[in-house]
Every structure is written in structure tokens, then in C-alpha cells.
Design a protein around this motif. Structure first.
Motif, short mmCIF file in Angstrom:
data_model
loop_
_atom_site.label_atom_id
_atom_site.label_comp_id
_atom_site.label_asym_id
_atom_site.label_seq_id
_atom_site.Cartn_x
_atom_site.Cartn_y
_atom_site.Cartn_z
N GLN A 62 0.84 -1.21 0.00
CA GLN A 62 0.00 0.00 0.00
C GLN A 62 0.87 1.26 0.00
OE1 GLN A 62 -3.84 -0.18 0.13
NE2 GLN A 62 -2.89 -1.93 -0.89
N ALA A 63 1.86 1.27 -0.89
CA ALA A 63 2.86 2.34 -0.91
C ALA A 63 2.26 3.69 -1.28
CB ALA A 63 3.97 1.98 -1.90
N GLN A 64 2.93 4.73 -0.83
CA GLN A 64 2.65 6.10 -1.25
C GLN A 64 3.86 6.58 -2.06
OE1 GLN A 64 0.03 8.27 -0.64
NE2 GLN A 64 -1.20 6.74 0.45
N VAL A 65 3.62 7.13 -3.24
CA VAL A 65 4.70 7.54 -4.13
C VAL A 65 4.51 8.99 -4.55
CG1 VAL A 65 5.90 7.05 -6.31
CG2 VAL A 65 4.92 5.17 -4.98
N MET A 66 5.62 9.74 -4.57
CA MET A 66 5.62 11.14 -5.00
C MET A 66 6.74 11.33 -6.01
SD MET A 66 6.54 14.51 -2.68
CE MET A 66 4.96 14.59 -1.85
N LEU A 67 6.52 12.23 -6.99
CA LEU A 67 7.56 12.56 -7.95
C LEU A 67 7.94 14.03 -7.80
CD1 LEU A 67 9.20 11.50 -10.47
CD2 LEU A 67 7.45 12.60 -11.85
N VAL A 68 9.25 14.28 -7.72
CA VAL A 68 9.78 15.64 -7.60
C VAL A 68 10.81 15.86 -8.69
CG1 VAL A 68 11.17 17.20 -6.17
CG2 VAL A 68 9.41 15.77 -5.10
N GLN A 69 10.70 16.98 -9.39
CA GLN A 69 11.74 17.41 -10.31
C GLN A 69 12.59 18.46 -9.60
OE1 GLN A 69 10.60 18.49 -14.33
NE2 GLN A 69 8.79 17.15 -14.26
N PRO A 81 1.95 14.61 -6.65
CA PRO A 81 1.89 14.55 -5.18
C PRO A 81 1.73 13.11 -4.70
CG PRO A 81 -0.19 15.31 -6.07
CD PRO A 81 0.75 15.21 -7.24
N TRP A 82 1.77 12.94 -3.38
CA TRP A 82 1.61 11.61 -2.80
C TRP A 82 0.42 10.89 -3.43
CZ3 TRP A 82 5.63 9.75 -0.73
CH2 TRP A 82 6.45 10.47 0.15
N THR A 83 0.71 9.72 -3.96
CA THR A 83 -0.31 8.91 -4.64
C THR A 83 -0.31 7.51 -4.06
OG1 THR A 83 -0.01 10.17 -6.70
CG2 THR A 83 -1.05 8.00 -6.87
N GLY A 84 -1.45 7.09 -3.55
CA GLY A 84 -1.56 5.76 -2.96
C GLY A 84 -1.61 4.67 -4.03
N VAL A 85 -0.76 3.67 -3.85
CA VAL A 85 -0.74 2.53 -4.77
C VAL A 85 -1.55 1.42 -4.12
CG1 VAL A 85 0.69 0.95 -6.10
CG2 VAL A 85 1.52 3.25 -5.61
#
Length: 225
Positions: A62-69, A81-85
Motif C-alpha cells: 500500500q505504498a505512497q509515491v511522490m515525484l519531484v523534479q 503529489p503523494w499517490t496511494g498505490v
């Protein structure tokens, strides 16, 4: 007996829905990265997220993933932003967003310490996750802003691990630099990509190691080539 069974079911459901990993994918978009190399990074990340083992580990956890440049000082942005998998459909949607994420900046410097400082407060939103991890990719040493080592104590106190992938397209000693200056935390490690073309395969290996906790079990040297 009925009440006891209900409690067991509720507790089991709570464990199943708990977040194992909060993962920030911090992507270098500095001036040394051209448009083709940027695309190799984003497509490589999207492909790695769809890998069978990686996707299953992220969904199960149930990971939370965020992408930052990130690039130079004061130039960092959360683009996803934080996205629940929470399911494979959610993961596919996230991978699509990563692959289609438009580049924010070009032709700026490399401020790794500032990127780490920018990301750190975002973990306050995912305190329920057991592990907090920043996954830094970059093709050069920090040359602007605060030194990344200045952030190490704050990251340790916050329980955040920083791993890195060193893209040695133009700096052959970048792995050693990342090992000494960027990574921090228990089991932290560096993966080397000899070029941007090598990045998709290496980021897959890196994520595989992170999401399946191979770093905790393997006993390998933290700097992995």
C-alpha cells in the motif's frame, strides 16, 4: 466469540491497509540533462514501476509515491503529489502519469542539498508509512546551494533514508561522490548507470532492491555497480 472474531477481522483489515513505504522519486532536470535523457529517465521509471515484482510489492505494501523534479537552488517542484498505490490499476495510472510528466526546468545548476531540504517536510503527510525513502537520480555533483551532507543529521532524525542512482555519463567518479555525500540512513546504497541509456535497467534493479527490502537482507556493499 462473535465480538472476538469481529475484532480479529478489523485488526487484519487494518494491517492489510497499512502503508509499508513512502517513496519520493527525485529526478534531476539540471542543464546537463538534455530532453532525450530526461525522457529516458521518465520512461525508465514508468517501466520499472510496471515490473511484475516491483508492482506487486508496491501494491501489497500500500505504498505512497511522490515525484519531484529538481535542479538548482529554489528550483524544486512536486509534479506528482503523494499517490496511494492501492491496486494494480492505481499503479498503472501512476506509471502513466510518470511517463507523461512534462519537464519543468532546463539549463540550471545542480543543488542536491536543496532538493533534499525541499522534500523532507513532505513526509509529514505520510507518517503512517513504516519506511520513508528518497530515491535521488542525478548525473553530476552538487554545485549550488547547501552541501547535501548538511542535510544528513536532519534526515536521520526524521527516519528518512536516501538512496541514489549515479548516472556516470560525464562524471566517472560520481558513484563515489554520491556514496560519500548524498546517501544516508540504514542500508542506504548507490546504484551506478554508466549512461542514460543504461538508466532504465539500473533504476529497475534499484527499485527492486528498495521495495523488496533486499538491502536489509543481502549484506551487499552499499555502493553497488
Amino acid at each position: 466469540m462473535f465480538h472476538l472474531s469481529l475484532i480479529i477481522v478489523v485488526l487484519a483489515a487494518g494491517r492489510a491497509l497499512s502503508c509499508d513505504l513512502a517513496l519520493v522519486l527525485a529526478v534531476d532536470v539540471s542543464g546537463s540533462v538534455d530532453d532525450e535523457e530526461y525522457r529516458l529517465q521518465m520512461d525508465g521509471l514508468a517501466h520499472a514501476l510496471r515490473d511484475g515484482v516491483i508492482s506487486e510489492a508496491l501494491v501489497r505494501g500500500q505504498a505512497q509515491v511522490m515525484l519531484v523534479q529538481w535542479t538548482g537552488s529554489s528550483r524544486q517542484q512536486i509534479t506528482i503529489p503523494w499517490t496511494g498505490v492501492s491496486s494494480f490499476d492505481a499503479l498503472d495510472s501512476l506509471a502513466d502519469r510518470v511517463a507523461g510528466d512534462p519537464r519543468i526546468w532546463r539549463n540550471y545548476s545542480t543543488a542536491i542539498g536543496d532538493a533534499l531540504e525541499f522534500v523532507l517536510p513532505a513526509f509529514a503527510q505520510v507518517q503512517h508509512c513504516k519506511r520513508h525513502l528518497i530515491d535521488v537520480s542525478g548525473d553530476g555533483q552538487s554545485n549550488e546551494g547547501r552541501p547535501p551532507t548538511d542535510m544528513h543529521e536532519r534526515l536521520r532524525r526524521a527516519g528518512i533514508t536516501v538512496n541514489a542512482i549515479a548516472i556516470e555519463a560525464s562524471e566517472p567518479d560520481l558513484t563515489a561522490y554520491f556514496y560519500e555525500n548524498v546517501i544516508v540512513g540504514e542500508g542506504a546504497f548507490v546504484i551506478t548507470a554508466s549512461s542514460f541509456d543504461d538508466y532504465p535497467d539500473r533504476i529497475r534493479k534499484k527499485l527492486l532492491r528498495e521495495v523488496t527490502r533486499q538491502s536489509a537482507r543481502s549484506g551487499l556493499n552499499p555502493a553497488v555497480r
